[in-house]
Motif scaffolding. Structure first.
Motif, PDB file in Angstrom:
ATOM      1  N   GLY A 273     -14.655  -9.209 -25.160  1.00  0.00           N
ATOM      2  CA  GLY A 273     -15.751  -9.781 -25.937  1.00  0.00           C
ATOM      3  C   GLY A 273     -15.346 -10.190 -27.341  1.00  0.00           C
ATOM      4  N   GLU A 274     -14.239  -9.633 -27.835  1.00  0.00           N
ATOM      5  CA  GLU A 274     -13.744 -10.017 -29.151  1.00  0.00           C
ATOM      6  C   GLU A 274     -12.906 -11.289 -29.042  1.00  0.00           C
ATOM      7  OE1 GLU A 274     -13.211  -5.526 -31.103  1.00  0.00           O
ATOM      8  OE2 GLU A 274     -11.448  -6.670 -30.458  1.00  0.00           O
ATOM      9  N   ILE A 275     -12.721 -11.962 -30.154  1.00  0.00           N
ATOM     10  CA  ILE A 275     -11.816 -13.108 -30.214  1.00  0.00           C
ATOM     11  C   ILE A 275     -10.429 -12.610 -30.611  1.00  0.00           C
ATOM     12  CG2 ILE A 275     -11.278 -15.252 -31.450  1.00  0.00           C
ATOM     13  CD1 ILE A 275     -14.308 -15.716 -31.666  1.00  0.00           C
ATOM     14  N   CYS A 276      -9.432 -13.009 -29.861  1.00  0.00           N
ATOM     15  CA  CYS A 276      -8.060 -12.599 -30.152  1.00  0.00           C
ATOM     16  C   CYS A 276      -7.565 -13.337 -31.401  1.00  0.00           C
ATOM     17  CB  CYS A 276      -7.157 -12.903 -28.960  1.00  0.00           C
ATOM     18  SG  CYS A 276      -5.460 -12.332 -29.162  1.00  0.00           S
ATOM     19  N   LYS A 277      -7.296 -12.596 -32.465  1.00  0.00           N
ATOM     20  CA  LYS A 277      -6.917 -13.206 -33.735  1.00  0.00           C
ATOM     21  C   LYS A 277      -5.417 -13.152 -34.005  1.00  0.00           C
ATOM     22  CE  LYS A 277     -11.369 -11.980 -35.794  1.00  0.00           C
ATOM     23  NZ  LYS A 277     -12.059 -11.170 -36.831  1.00  0.00           N
ATOM     24  N   TYR A 278      -4.674 -12.440 -33.139  1.00  0.00           N
ATOM     25  CA  TYR A 278      -3.248 -12.239 -33.398  1.00  0.00           C
ATOM     26  C   TYR A 278      -2.428 -12.347 -32.113  1.00  0.00           C
ATOM     27  CZ  TYR A 278      -5.000 -10.026 -37.685  1.00  0.00           C
ATOM     28  OH  TYR A 278      -5.649  -9.767 -38.861  1.00  0.00           O
ATOM     29  N   ILE A 279      -1.210 -12.823 -32.260  1.00  0.00           N
ATOM     30  CA  ILE A 279      -0.163 -12.639 -31.258  1.00  0.00           C
ATOM     31  C   ILE A 279       0.718 -11.511 -31.779  1.00  0.00           C
ATOM     32  CG2 ILE A 279       1.907 -13.622 -30.208  1.00  0.00           C
ATOM     33  CD1 ILE A 279       0.552 -16.334 -30.265  1.00  0.00           C
ATOM     34  N   SER A 280       0.985 -10.516 -30.929  1.00  0.00           N
ATOM     35  CA  SER A 280       1.698  -9.324 -31.388  1.00  0.00           C
ATOM     36  C   SER A 280       3.102  -9.237 -30.800  1.00  0.00           C
ATOM     37  CB  SER A 280       0.915  -8.064 -31.016  1.00  0.00           C
ATOM     38  OG  SER A 280      -0.342  -8.060 -31.671  1.00  0.00           O
ATOM     39  N   PHE A 281       4.075  -9.001 -31.665  1.00  0.00           N
ATOM     40  CA  PHE A 281       5.455  -8.723 -31.255  1.00  0.00           C
ATOM     41  C   PHE A 281       5.641  -7.215 -31.326  1.00  0.00           C
ATOM     42  CE2 PHE A 281       9.919  -7.931 -32.447  1.00  0.00           C
ATOM     43  CZ  PHE A 281      10.562  -8.525 -31.370  1.00  0.00           C
ATOM     44  N   ILE A 282       6.062  -6.616 -30.220  1.00  0.00           N
ATOM     45  CA  ILE A 282       6.177  -5.160 -30.158  1.00  0.00           C
ATOM     46  C   ILE A 282       7.530  -4.727 -30.726  1.00  0.00           C
ATOM     47  CG2 ILE A 282       6.062  -3.116 -28.675  1.00  0.00           C
ATOM     48  CD1 ILE A 282       4.604  -4.914 -26.611  1.00  0.00           C
ATOM     49  N   VAL A 283       7.484  -4.030 -31.852  1.00  0.00           N
ATOM     50  CA  VAL A 283       8.691  -3.494 -32.472  1.00  0.00           C
ATOM     51  C   VAL A 283       9.057  -2.163 -31.832  1.00  0.00           C
ATOM     52  CG1 VAL A 283       9.717  -2.672 -34.636  1.00  0.00           C
ATOM     53  CG2 VAL A 283       8.194  -4.666 -34.651  1.00  0.00           C
ATOM     54  N   LYS A 284       8.037  -1.329 -31.617  1.00  0.00           N
ATOM     55  CA  LYS A 284       8.255  -0.023 -30.999  1.00  0.00           C
ATOM     56  C   LYS A 284       6.984   0.388 -30.272  1.00  0.00           C
ATOM     57  CE  LYS A 284       9.594   4.753 -31.997  1.00  0.00           C
ATOM     58  NZ  LYS A 284       9.869   5.749 -33.049  1.00  0.00           N
ATOM     59  N   GLY A 285       7.143   0.894 -29.053  1.00  0.00           N
ATOM     60  CA  GLY A 285       5.981   1.373 -28.330  1.00  0.00           C
ATOM     61  C   GLY A 285       5.746   0.651 -27.019  1.00  0.00           C
ATOM     62  N   ALA A 286       4.563   0.873 -26.441  1.00  0.00           N
ATOM     63  CA  ALA A 286       4.203   0.314 -25.143  1.00  0.00           C
ATOM     64  C   ALA A 286       2.735  -0.087 -25.166  1.00  0.00           C
ATOM     65  CB  ALA A 286       4.455   1.333 -24.031  1.00  0.00           C
ATOM     66  N   ILE A 287       2.451  -1.242 -24.583  1.00  0.00           N
ATOM     67  CA  ILE A 287       1.109  -1.839 -24.622  1.00  0.00           C
ATOM     68  C   ILE A 287       0.734  -2.331 -23.234  1.00  0.00           C
ATOM     69  CG2 ILE A 287      -0.227  -3.805 -25.525  1.00  0.00           C
ATOM     70  CD1 ILE A 287       1.358  -3.620 -28.096  1.00  0.00           C
ATOM     71  N   ARG A 288      -0.556  -2.269 -22.931  1.00  0.00           N
ATOM     72  CA  ARG A 288      -1.041  -2.826 -21.663  1.00  0.00           C
ATOM     73  C   ARG A 288      -2.210  -3.769 -21.919  1.00  0.00           C
ATOM     74  NH1 ARG A 288      -5.008   1.561 -18.876  1.00  0.00           N
ATOM     75  NH2 ARG A 288      -6.042   2.205 -20.790  1.00  0.00           N
ATOM     76  N   GLN A 289      -2.360  -4.751 -21.047  1.00  0.00           N
ATOM     77  CA  GLN A 289      -3.463  -5.704 -21.079  1.00  0.00           C
ATOM     78  C   GLN A 289      -4.187  -5.593 -19.748  1.00  0.00           C
ATOM     79  OE1 GLN A 289      -2.220  -9.796 -21.399  1.00  0.00           O
ATOM     80  NE2 GLN A 289      -4.292 -10.580 -21.684  1.00  0.00           N
ATOM     81  N   TYR A 290      -5.517  -5.411 -19.794  1.00  0.00           N
ATOM     82  CA  TYR A 290      -6.230  -5.135 -18.559  1.00  0.00           C
ATOM     83  C   TYR A 290      -7.701  -5.545 -18.658  1.00  0.00           C
ATOM     84  CZ  TYR A 290      -7.927  -1.049 -21.156  1.00  0.00           C
ATOM     85  OH  TYR A 290      -8.495  -0.229 -22.100  1.00  0.00           O
ATOM     86  N   THR A 291      -8.338  -5.637 -17.516  1.00  0.00           N
ATOM     87  CA  THR A 291      -9.783  -5.838 -17.431  1.00  0.00           C
ATOM     88  C   THR A 291     -10.399  -4.579 -16.821  1.00  0.00           C
ATOM     89  OG1 THR A 291      -9.603  -6.853 -15.241  1.00  0.00           O
ATOM     90  CG2 THR A 291      -9.601  -8.338 -17.138  1.00  0.00           C
ATOM     91  N   VAL A 292     -11.716  -4.468 -16.950  1.00  0.00           N
ATOM     92  CA  VAL A 292     -12.453  -3.355 -16.339  1.00  0.00           C
ATOM     93  C   VAL A 292     -13.548  -3.959 -15.477  1.00  0.00           C
ATOM     94  CG1 VAL A 292     -13.811  -1.270 -16.730  1.00  0.00           C
ATOM     95  CG2 VAL A 292     -11.989  -1.884 -18.339  1.00  0.00           C
ATOM     96  N   ASP A 293     -13.570  -3.586 -14.181  1.00  0.00           N
ATOM     97  CA  ASP A 293     -14.570  -4.165 -13.284  1.00  0.00           C
ATOM     98  C   ASP A 293     -15.906  -3.430 -13.408  1.00  0.00           C
ATOM     99  OD1 ASP A 293     -14.451  -1.844 -11.730  1.00  0.00           O
ATOM    100  OD2 ASP A 293     -13.134  -2.726 -10.217  1.00  0.00           O
ATOM    101  N   ASP A 294     -16.878  -3.868 -12.609  1.00  0.00           N
ATOM    102  CA  ASP A 294     -18.236  -3.320 -12.685  1.00  0.00           C
ATOM    103  C   ASP A 294     -18.299  -1.830 -12.339  1.00  0.00           C
ATOM    104  OD1 ASP A 294     -19.137  -5.822 -13.371  1.00  0.00           O
ATOM    105  OD2 ASP A 294     -19.742  -6.372 -11.331  1.00  0.00           O
ATOM    106  N   LYS A 295     -17.314  -1.364 -11.596  1.00  0.00           N
ATOM    107  CA  LYS A 295     -17.284   0.051 -11.210  1.00  0.00           C
ATOM    108  C   LYS A 295     -16.461   0.900 -12.171  1.00  0.00           C
ATOM    109  CE  LYS A 295     -17.858  -1.001  -6.298  1.00  0.00           C
ATOM    110  NZ  LYS A 295     -17.277  -0.886  -4.939  1.00  0.00           N
ATOM    111  N   GLY A 296     -15.944   0.257 -13.226  1.00  0.00           N
ATOM    112  CA  GLY A 296     -15.167   1.002 -14.216  1.00  0.00           C
ATOM    113  C   GLY A 296     -13.688   1.104 -13.893  1.00  0.00           C
ATOM    114  N   ASN A 297     -13.238   0.387 -12.871  1.00  0.00           N
ATOM    115  CA  ASN A 297     -11.822   0.401 -12.508  1.00  0.00           C
ATOM    116  C   ASN A 297     -11.027  -0.543 -13.396  1.00  0.00           C
ATOM    117  OD1 ASN A 297     -12.169   2.134 -10.180  1.00  0.00           O
ATOM    118  ND2 ASN A 297     -13.113   0.371  -9.164  1.00  0.00           N
TER     119      ASN A 297
END
Length: 198
Positions: free
Chosen positions: A44-68
């Motif tokens: 629902g937010e507008i993506c304001k940044y492109i991120s370069f990962i220096v250290k760490g781990a990130i995930r991109q995901y959706t959540v369905d109607d059942k919370g999965n």
């Protein structure tokens, strides 16, 4: 933190970075730290940044109607993460992006023309075109694999291509990324030699 990005650009591009280019990159990219499970972007937010990962781990995901949770992308050091459609169109995102570890990123803002200024740097532009081609091919292969290949094949493919993911993300996230249940992934792992996975 910016040194990591500069070193990355030097490796990814045949075009040298000038001192003016480096200065612009230092001005454009915003360093930020995120705690585990802290959001970089919420649905629902507008993506304001492109991120370069220096250290760490990130995930991109959706959540369905059942919370999965349905994991679209995973990223670790020297990877980029954003919702590109939301970023470029400035439209609400359908994705969540969060840190799965303590994470440090360099964020390139869309506003104030920073993306256009950085993209005008020859080395950055060369790197971006290479990544766009690589990303397109990887997504095409992943889609083909999801349609045509077995769960076992998809897991073996991940082990070969991105073994670091198995060290950095828990089994339920890996299962979602591969489009299978936790139970299916557990069965596959149990059938394989322990040397193939942690």
């Amino acid at each position: 933190m910016v040194t990591a990005l500069l070193n990355y650009l030097i490796k990814q591009s045949s075009t040298p970075l000038s001192d003016v280019d480096k200065q612009l990159i230092r001005k454009a990219f915003v360093p930020k730290q995120f705690k585990k499970r802290q959001f970089l972007l919420q649905e629902g937010e507008i993506c304001k940044y492109i991120s370069f990962i220096v250290k760490g781990a990130i995930r991109q995901y959706t959540v369905d109607d059942k919370g999965n949770e349905r994991v679209l992308n995973l990223g670790i050091e020297n990877w980029w993460m954003s919702d590109r459609e939301s970023y470029h169109k400035q439209s609400p995102s359908i994705y969540n992006i969060d840190a799965w570890e303590e994470t440090q990123v360099l964020m390139l803002p869309k506003l104030d023309g920073w993306y256009d200024k950085v993209n005008a740097i020859p080395a950055f532009c060369e790197m971006r075109k290479k990544l766009d081609d690589a990303h397109h091919m990887a997504m095409q292969c992943r889609l083909n694999s999801a349609i045509n290949n077995t769960a076992e094949y998809r897991y073996d493919e991940l082990v070969q291509k991105y073994p670091e993911f198995l060290q950095r993300f828990p089994q339920h996230i890996i299962a979602s990324y591969l489009g299978m249940t936790k139970e299916t992934l557990s069965r596959i792992r149990n059938q394989q030699p322990k040397t193939l996975h942690p």
